[in-house]
Design an enzyme around this catalytic site. Structure first.
Site, PDB file in Angstrom:
ATOM      1  N   GLU A  79      42.938  45.438  48.300  1.00  0.00           N
ATOM      2  CA  GLU A  79      41.994  44.314  48.296  1.00  0.00           C
ATOM      3  C   GLU A  79      42.797  43.126  48.806  1.00  0.00           C
ATOM      4  OE1 GLU A  79      40.956  41.035  47.544  1.00  0.00           O
ATOM      5  OE2 GLU A  79      40.952  41.410  45.378  1.00  0.00           O
ATOM      6  N   CYS A 122      40.690  35.364  45.258  1.00  0.00           N
ATOM      7  CA  CYS A 122      40.259  36.002  46.509  1.00  0.00           C
ATOM      8  C   CYS A 122      38.780  35.760  46.758  1.00  0.00           C
ATOM      9  CB  CYS A 122      40.584  37.477  46.489  1.00  0.00           C
ATOM     10  SG  CYS A 122      40.306  38.232  44.918  1.00  0.00           S
TER      11      CYS A 122
END
Ligand code: NAP
Length: 517
Positions: free
Chosen positions: A257, A294
């Site tokens: 990720e 994120c």
């Protein structure tokens, strides 16, 4: 707890390495006293060999036994008490209060996976026995390598979502601790080690090696016993690990990720009704955690209406009075400043506001920037992640341009649309386009804050992740570390409990095309 700087190799601890490193307090830049020993090639090999041996036993344990292990890890983490929170604060510069929440999230995540195991249906058992006798269920992949992220020392690190889901799946785990928080890594690593011993898990079900050079992580990725990788961090790091794993004689899956810029679309009617309120909330979302998420909203697309000016002014005001705050590491701050500078220097980008700078530590200063869709479409640099408290306002000239913008986006973790009911009807086609771009779509909210639950998707098309089919948050994360195994023509006594004729576990199974308990 006394920190020893050791690596955790199953039930043992070890510090053979002569290379040591220290953690730094980002609030004042000072080195913390403890020396952490970077793992040697031999220690990494021991961790992986133990993981392989442990896997042979661990994969056959009952779901209840694995669930008890996860619950005990949660208990051991809680019993570290305030010492853990204090160390998190020291190594990250983030507030102790933030870590009360993050610790809660981490232990609840472990407990949620324990519940999933106890319920049992996640193995996706299928039985077809009308003609040939064919049965299928999910089984664990093998030892998993996990890379902790710097921005969540608890929830995405040693006992974070990757470790919790891999252990739940029945995989043993070798963690590469993040060098920004080695003390927290050691504390959590020892809590897991203790839980493994208490619940009589096989020696090697969990190991954690420390390292400040990429060789430590690379050695885990290359080790033949490692069968999958979980990673959260930068695009550069994630892609390098993905490529390394694909160069192996036996390539393995890497679930990386790697972050995203999370576009937020503000539609014409809502900007008229609530533009200023949304602008203020946008600033809060952008600067939360000093923008080190994120899911930080890095792109905000504005429609061509008169009220856009009011929105921009409100956003400017909110950014003008926001303070700089300490970032996680010197490297992250440098990276933030470098990416900001790059963005500011692109043709058509202007800085609208910067927050106030405070004097001490690794301060990240909030930034509000502006461009328009025409410039954005010609320049892919503008879509890059700027990891920190900034957002780029992007003025669109028409609905067609908004759609063009959305069509050109690469993969992101999230996309958000703010709109009235009327707006949402009018822009259904925009939402359709976004279906192909992200892992999570939000209406009238902000993407920061990722709930740990069954339906969550924290993932998305490349470059947000290396596998858009997966999520790294929520119980769905477990399937990253399993594969389907088919049993054909097996006598009942040889079948796993989940697939035997008698459904003693009372799990949901697809029997000859019909869901049954
Ligand atoms: P990172 O640099 O990607 O590091 C994450 C982990 O991967 C660390 O343990 C690192 O080890 C390891 N690593 C990095 N490159 C590697 C390579 N080529 N081979 C083997 N291991 C490698 O992430 P970070 O330190 O957390 O933050 C740096 C930047 O990443 C930030 O500025 C931000 O842009 C981004 N980031 C994104 C997210 C996200 O949520 N996607 C989260 C945090 C950070 P070493 O430190 O030992 O090299």
């Amino acid at each position: 707890m006394n920190l020893t700087g050791q690596n955790i190799l199953g039930y043992e601890t070890s510090r053979q390495g002569i290379n040591t490193f220290q953690a730094h307090n980002p609030n004042n830049g000072t080195a913390l006293p403890e020396n952490f020993h970077e793992a040697t090639a031999e220690e990494i090999n021991t961790a992986c060999e133990k993981a392989e041996m442990a896997f042979e036993i661990y994969r056959k344990l009952t779901a209840a036994e694995r669930a008890l292990f996860l619950e005990t890890i949660a208990e051991e983490i809680m019993s570290l008490g305030d010492d853990l929170l204090e160390r998190c604060h020291l190594e990250s510069g983030l507030l102790v209060k933030r870590f009360q929440g993050e610790r809660g999230r981490t232990v609840n995540q472990l407990r949620l996976f324990a519940e999933l195991l106890k319920e049992g249906s996640w193995v996706d058992a299928k039985i077809d026995n009308k003609n040939a006798d064919i049965r299928q269920m999910q089984v664990p992949l093998g030892p998993v390598g996990v890379f902790g992220a710097s921005n969540f020392p608890l929830a995405f690190s040693v006992a974070g979502g990757d470790t919790a889901s891999a252990l739940a799946a029945g995989c043993s785990v070798v963690v590469k601790g993040h060098p920004a928080h080695p003390g927290v890594s050691e504390m959590i690593g020892k809590a897991i080690q203790k839980a493994a011993q208490k619940t009589r898990m096989p020696d090697g079900v969990f190991s954690m090696v420390q390292g400040k050079s990429i060789e430590v992580g690379q050695a885990i990725v290359k080790h033949p016993y490692i069968k999958a990788i979980g990673f959260t961090g930068s695009y550069k790091g994630g892609k390098a690990i993905f490529d390394e794993a694909n160069r192996r004689p036996e390539p393995i899956p890497v679930y990386a990720e790697m972050g995203s810029t999370n576009p937020v679309f503000i539609l014409p009617n809502i900007i008229k009704e609530k533009g200023e309120e949304i602008a203020t909330n946008l600033r809060k979302s952008v600067t939360m955690g000093v923008g080190q998420f994120c899911t930080n909203p890095g792109l905000t697309i504005l429609p061509n209406v008169e009220e856009r000016t009011l929105f921009i002014n409100a956003a400017k005001e909110a950014f003008d009075i926001s303070y700089s705050a300490t970032m996680l590491t010197e490297g992250i701050k440098k990276n933030y400043n470098a990416e900001l500078e790059k963005l500011q220097n692109q043709t058509g980008v202007e800085v609208l506001s910067t927050g106030d700078e405070r004097e001490e530590g690794e301060q990240g200063i909030p930034h509000l920037l502006q461009t328009d869709v025409a410039h954005f479409l010609k320049n892919e640099v503008m879509e890059n992640e700027v990891f920190g408290p900034s957002t780029l306002l992007i003025n669109a000239s028409s609905k067609a341009e908004i759609l063009q913008f959305a069509r050109q986006l690469h993969g992101h973790l999230t996309a958000t649309v703010h709109g009235t009911k009327e707006d949402l009807k009018e822009y259904e086609d925009l939402i359709e386009v976004l279906h192909r771009k992200v892992g999570r779509l939000l209406i009238n909210g902000f993407p920061t804050g990722v709930e740990v639950c069954h339906a969550m998707v924290h993932g998305g098309p490349f470059p947000a992740t290396t596998d858009s089919r997966m999520t790294s948050v929520g119980t769905g994360a477990i399937t990253r570390f399993t594969r389907p195994l088919c049993f054909q023509n097996f006598p009942d006594f040889l079948l796993p409990k989940e697939l035997k004729d008698k459904n003693t576990l009372e799990i949901w199974r697809l029997v000859n095309g019909e869901w049954k308990k």
